[in-house]
Design a protein around this motif. Structure first.
Motif, PDB file in Angstrom:
ATOM      1  N   HIS A  89      -1.776  88.225 -23.342  1.00 45.18           N
ATOM      2  CA  HIS A  89      -0.854  88.526 -24.435  1.00 45.18           C
ATOM      3  C   HIS A  89      -1.020  87.465 -25.522  1.00 45.18           C
ATOM      4  CE1 HIS A  89       2.662  90.029 -26.477  1.00 45.18           C
ATOM      5  NE2 HIS A  89       3.203  88.822 -26.452  1.00 45.18           N
ATOM      6  N   THR A  90      -1.978  87.708 -26.415  1.00 39.91           N
ATOM      7  CA  THR A  90      -2.255  86.785 -27.513  1.00 39.91           C
ATOM      8  C   THR A  90      -2.277  87.571 -28.810  1.00 39.91           C
ATOM      9  OG1 THR A  90      -3.580  85.391 -26.074  1.00 39.91           O
ATOM     10  CG2 THR A  90      -3.867  85.108 -28.439  1.00 39.91           C
ATOM     11  N   PRO A  91      -1.389  87.305 -29.740  1.00 38.87           N
ATOM     12  CA  PRO A  91      -1.393  88.046 -31.002  1.00 38.87           C
ATOM     13  C   PRO A  91      -2.700  87.829 -31.761  1.00 38.87           C
ATOM     14  CG  PRO A  91       0.623  86.774 -30.732  1.00 38.87           C
ATOM     15  CD  PRO A  91      -0.309  86.335 -29.661  1.00 38.87           C
ATOM     16  N   ALA A  92      -3.148  88.876 -32.427  1.00 38.01           N
ATOM     17  CA  ALA A  92      -4.391  88.777 -33.179  1.00 38.01           C
ATOM     18  C   ALA A  92      -4.225  87.906 -34.415  1.00 38.01           C
ATOM     19  CB  ALA A  92      -4.867  90.173 -33.576  1.00 38.01           C
ATOM     20  N   SER A  93      -3.133  88.050 -35.128  1.00 36.99           N
ATOM     21  CA  SER A  93      -2.928  87.275 -36.346  1.00 36.99           C
ATOM     22  C   SER A  93      -1.440  87.125 -36.595  1.00 36.99           C
ATOM     23  CB  SER A  93      -3.601  87.956 -37.550  1.00 36.99           C
ATOM     24  OG  SER A  93      -3.017  89.226 -37.755  1.00 36.99           O
ATOM     25  N   VAL A  94      -1.078  85.962 -37.102  1.00 39.41           N
ATOM     26  CA  VAL A  94       0.298  85.666 -37.446  1.00 39.41           C
ATOM     27  C   VAL A  94       0.304  85.106 -38.854  1.00 39.41           C
ATOM     28  CG1 VAL A  94       2.323  84.299 -36.831  1.00 39.41           C
ATOM     29  CG2 VAL A  94       0.881  85.238 -35.034  1.00 39.41           C
ATOM     30  N   ALA A  95       1.367  85.405 -39.586  1.00 35.71           N
ATOM     31  CA  ALA A  95       1.455  84.929 -40.957  1.00 35.71           C
ATOM     32  C   ALA A  95       1.414  83.401 -40.996  1.00 35.71           C
ATOM     33  CB  ALA A  95       2.744  85.441 -41.589  1.00 35.71           C
ATOM     34  N   LYS A 203       8.727  74.231 -34.263  1.00 39.90           N
ATOM     35  CA  LYS A 203      10.147  74.591 -34.447  1.00 39.90           C
ATOM     36  C   LYS A 203      10.639  75.664 -33.482  1.00 39.90           C
ATOM     37  CE  LYS A 203      10.424  71.887 -38.086  1.00 39.90           C
ATOM     38  NZ  LYS A 203      11.167  70.622 -38.048  1.00 39.90           N
ATOM     39  N   PHE A 204       9.958  75.869 -32.354  1.00 38.74           N
ATOM     40  CA  PHE A 204      10.480  76.776 -31.338  1.00 38.74           C
ATOM     41  C   PHE A 204       9.954  76.318 -29.975  1.00 38.74           C
ATOM     42  CE2 PHE A 204       6.693  78.855 -33.149  1.00 38.74           C
ATOM     43  CZ  PHE A 204       5.886  78.960 -32.026  1.00 38.74           C
ATOM     44  N   PRO A 205      10.735  76.555 -28.901  1.00 37.85           N
ATOM     45  CA  PRO A 205      10.281  76.158 -27.554  1.00 37.85           C
ATOM     46  C   PRO A 205       9.156  77.060 -27.068  1.00 37.85           C
ATOM     47  CG  PRO A 205      12.384  77.280 -27.424  1.00 37.85           C
ATOM     48  CD  PRO A 205      12.104  77.091 -28.898  1.00 37.85           C
ATOM     49  N   ILE A 206       8.341  76.531 -26.168  1.00 38.18           N
ATOM     50  CA  ILE A 206       7.128  77.207 -25.716  1.00 38.18           C
ATOM     51  C   ILE A 206       7.159  77.338 -24.198  1.00 38.18           C
ATOM     52  CG2 ILE A 206       4.594  77.140 -25.723  1.00 38.18           C
ATOM     53  CD1 ILE A 206       4.854  75.255 -28.175  1.00 38.18           C
ATOM     54  N   ARG A 207       6.731  78.502 -23.695  1.00 37.25           N
ATOM     55  CA  ARG A 207       6.609  78.734 -22.253  1.00 37.25           C
ATOM     56  C   ARG A 207       5.249  78.222 -21.780  1.00 37.25           C
ATOM     57  NH1 ARG A 207       5.880  83.483 -20.901  1.00 37.25           N
ATOM     58  NH2 ARG A 207       5.629  84.491 -22.910  1.00 37.25           N
ATOM     59  N   LEU A 208       5.218  76.976 -21.315  1.00 37.40           N
ATOM     60  CA  LEU A 208       3.953  76.367 -20.925  1.00 37.40           C
ATOM     61  C   LEU A 208       3.382  77.009 -19.664  1.00 37.40           C
ATOM     62  CD1 LEU A 208       4.736  72.587 -21.564  1.00 37.40           C
ATOM     63  CD2 LEU A 208       3.688  74.254 -23.094  1.00 37.40           C
ATOM     64  N   GLU A 209       4.233  77.504 -18.753  1.00 42.26           N
ATOM     65  CA  GLU A 209       3.730  78.134 -17.533  1.00 42.26           C
ATOM     66  C   GLU A 209       2.937  79.397 -17.855  1.00 42.26           C
ATOM     67  OE1 GLU A 209       6.818  77.345 -18.119  1.00 42.26           O
ATOM     68  OE2 GLU A 209       7.367  75.761 -16.691  1.00 42.26           O
ATOM     69  N   VAL A 212      -0.515  78.390 -19.523  1.00 45.04           N
ATOM     70  CA  VAL A 212      -1.566  77.902 -18.629  1.00 45.04           C
ATOM     71  C   VAL A 212      -2.100  79.021 -17.736  1.00 45.04           C
ATOM     72  CG1 VAL A 212      -0.077  77.185 -16.722  1.00 45.04           C
ATOM     73  CG2 VAL A 212      -2.197  75.956 -17.148  1.00 45.04           C
ATOM     74  N   LEU A 213      -1.284  80.033 -17.426  1.00 45.37           N
ATOM     75  CA  LEU A 213      -1.782  81.153 -16.633  1.00 45.37           C
ATOM     76  C   LEU A 213      -2.735  82.029 -17.430  1.00 45.37           C
ATOM     77  CD1 LEU A 213       1.429  82.251 -14.674  1.00 45.37           C
ATOM     78  CD2 LEU A 213      -0.596  81.119 -13.766  1.00 45.37           C
ATOM     79  N   THR A 214      -2.426  82.232 -18.707  1.00 45.49           N
ATOM     80  CA  THR A 214      -3.253  83.100 -19.540  1.00 45.49           C
ATOM     81  C   THR A 214      -4.502  82.391 -20.039  1.00 45.49           C
ATOM     82  OG1 THR A 214      -1.203  84.158 -20.264  1.00 45.49           O
ATOM     83  CG2 THR A 214      -3.197  84.673 -21.503  1.00 45.49           C
ATOM     84  N   HIS A 215      -4.377  81.112 -20.374  1.00 46.85           N
ATOM     85  CA  HIS A 215      -5.502  80.348 -20.929  1.00 46.85           C
ATOM     86  C   HIS A 215      -5.900  79.218 -19.972  1.00 46.85           C
ATOM     87  CE1 HIS A 215      -5.248  82.184 -25.014  1.00 46.85           C
ATOM     88  NE2 HIS A 215      -3.999  82.383 -24.641  1.00 46.85           N
ATOM     89  N   GLY A 216      -5.976  79.547 -18.692  1.00 43.10           N
ATOM     90  CA  GLY A 216      -6.320  78.529 -17.704  1.00 43.10           C
ATOM     91  C   GLY A 216      -7.710  77.964 -17.860  1.00 43.10           C
ATOM     92  N   TYR A 267      -1.794  78.169 -33.326  1.00 42.47           N
ATOM     93  CA  TYR A 267      -0.441  78.629 -33.687  1.00 42.47           C
ATOM     94  C   TYR A 267      -0.171  80.071 -33.259  1.00 42.47           C
ATOM     95  CZ  TYR A 267       3.830  79.456 -36.304  1.00 42.47           C
ATOM     96  OH  TYR A 267       5.119  79.784 -36.635  1.00 42.47           O
ATOM     97  N   PRO A 268      -1.088  81.032 -33.487  1.00 39.48           N
ATOM     98  CA  PRO A 268      -0.804  82.399 -33.006  1.00 39.48           C
ATOM     99  C   PRO A 268      -0.631  82.468 -31.496  1.00 39.48           C
ATOM    100  CG  PRO A 268      -2.619  82.411 -34.578  1.00 39.48           C
ATOM    101  CD  PRO A 268      -2.337  80.982 -34.263  1.00 39.48           C
ATOM    102  N   ILE A 269      -1.364  81.633 -30.759  1.00 39.38           N
ATOM    103  CA  ILE A 269      -1.223  81.619 -29.310  1.00 39.38           C
ATOM    104  C   ILE A 269       0.151  81.093 -28.914  1.00 39.38           C
ATOM    105  CG2 ILE A 269      -2.162  80.640 -27.165  1.00 39.38           C
ATOM    106  CD1 ILE A 269      -4.895  80.578 -28.560  1.00 39.38           C
ATOM    107  N   LEU A 270       0.584  80.005 -29.558  1.00 41.11           N
ATOM    108  CA  LEU A 270       1.900  79.457 -29.248  1.00 41.11           C
ATOM    109  C   LEU A 270       3.007  80.453 -29.620  1.00 41.11           C
ATOM    110  CD1 LEU A 270       1.467  75.771 -30.462  1.00 41.11           C
ATOM    111  CD2 LEU A 270       1.066  76.728 -28.205  1.00 41.11           C
ATOM    112  N   LYS A 271       2.809  81.198 -30.704  1.00 44.35           N
ATOM    113  CA  LYS A 271       3.788  82.195 -31.123  1.00 44.35           C
ATOM    114  C   LYS A 271       3.960  83.272 -30.052  1.00 44.35           C
ATOM    115  CE  LYS A 271       6.386  83.462 -34.707  1.00 44.35           C
ATOM    116  NZ  LYS A 271       7.396  82.579 -35.299  1.00 44.35           N
ATOM    117  N   GLY A 272       2.874  83.601 -29.356  1.00 44.12           N
ATOM    118  CA  GLY A 272       2.949  84.602 -28.306  1.00 44.12           C
ATOM    119  C   GLY A 272       3.686  84.144 -27.078  1.00 44.12           C
TER     120      GLY A 272
END
Length: 275
Positions: A89-95, A203-209, A212-216, A267-272
């Motif tokens: 689940h990685t967005p293709a593009s973010v503003a 400026k937003f919290p991130i689900r690190l678990e 790391v599962l998706t981009h191990g 950044y798009p990865i973190l947004k996802g």
């Protein structure tokens, strides 16, 4: 026995009579009319499947033509019993987020081109310390630009703490000038930036678990050893420290643009994986 009458509740003709054959043929004809058997519609006469087919037909009817063609194309690729392959689940593009990483530290090296007497430098120079048992270099500091230099007896020098490339070069020239005033024939050779460190806050919290599962393949996360996720980007070759609070540290760059490119990629990865 032939003259015996059947019981009143069962008006069934005797076996083998023409009436029995006619009833069998009529029953078979009614069954064929009620439940047509066709290879393509096998199993579709079940109530729950009929309800699912009716709702699916209604959904397809309510779709726009472009979406319906896309839906039909996707259904043609995968069979009815074959699920589509899972993708990260990685967005293709973010503003453009409008966040620019800020440089926090620059490490540069320079060659003074002569052998140095570190004990003499430590005794005569101000803001200098030298403890050969702990570290084999003189540690010298200046206030403007606020930096620290490690000066080795071979004439090599490492300058750290600058916030920009210009400040790092200016500080290295000042250290070389101090060494010159102490009586050494110091030069200014082979100045090179070895590492740049930048940081920012998304400026937003991130689900690190989940990250790391998706981009191990590129990341490692050991919260018992270090609270941040270590993400090793391939291009540009940058190492990122990502924290659950949204703070990001980028290091390993040789030029400023690599810091900016790495953040645009991450950044798009973190947004996802926003909480």
């Amino acid at each position: 026995m032939d003259n015996m009458l059947p019981s009143p509740g069962y008006n069934i003709p005797s076996i083998g009579t023409p009436i029995h054959h006619q009833e069998d043929e009529s029953i078979q004809t009614q069954q064929q009319q009620q439940t047509p058997r066709h290879p393509a519609s096998f199993g579709m006469n079940l109530p729950h499947l009929q309800h699912a087919n009716i709702s699916q037909a209604q959904d397809n009817h309510m779709m726009s033509p472009a979406i319906q063609r896309q839906h039909e194309g996707s259904m043609s690729i995968y069979g009815p019993g074959t699920p589509a392959p899972a993708t990260p689940h990685t967005p293709a593009s973010v503003a453009d987020p409008g966040i620019i990483p800020v440089l926090q530290n620059i490490v540069s090296t320079v060659n003074l081109g002569c052998r140095l007497d570190l004990k003499k430098i430590a005794l005569q120079a101000r803001n200098a310390e030298y403890n050969p048992k702990r570290f084999a270099a003189v540690i010298m500091r200046i206030r403007e630009p606020r930096t620290t230099a490690l000066i080795f007896s071979s004439g090599k020098m490492v300058c750290t703490g600058a916030k920009s490339e210009e400040d790092s070069r200016l500080a290295a020239r000042k250290y070389a000038r101090i060494v010159q005033k102490l009586g050494f024939s110091a030069k200014f050779l082979d100045f090179k930036i070895q590492n740049m460190v930048g940081s920012c806050d998304v400026k937003f919290p991130i689900r690190l678990e989940g990250l790391v599962l998706t981009h191990g393949q590129f990341s490692s996360y050991e919260p018992e050893l270090f609270p941040g996720l270590i993400y090793r980007m391939v291009k540009p070759r940058i190492v990122l420290l990502i924290f659950v609070s949204g703070k990001v540290v980028l290091t390993g760059a040789k030029v400023r643009q690599e810091i900016y490119d790495a953040f645009e990629n991450i950044y798009p990865i973190l947004k996802g994986f926003k909480k």
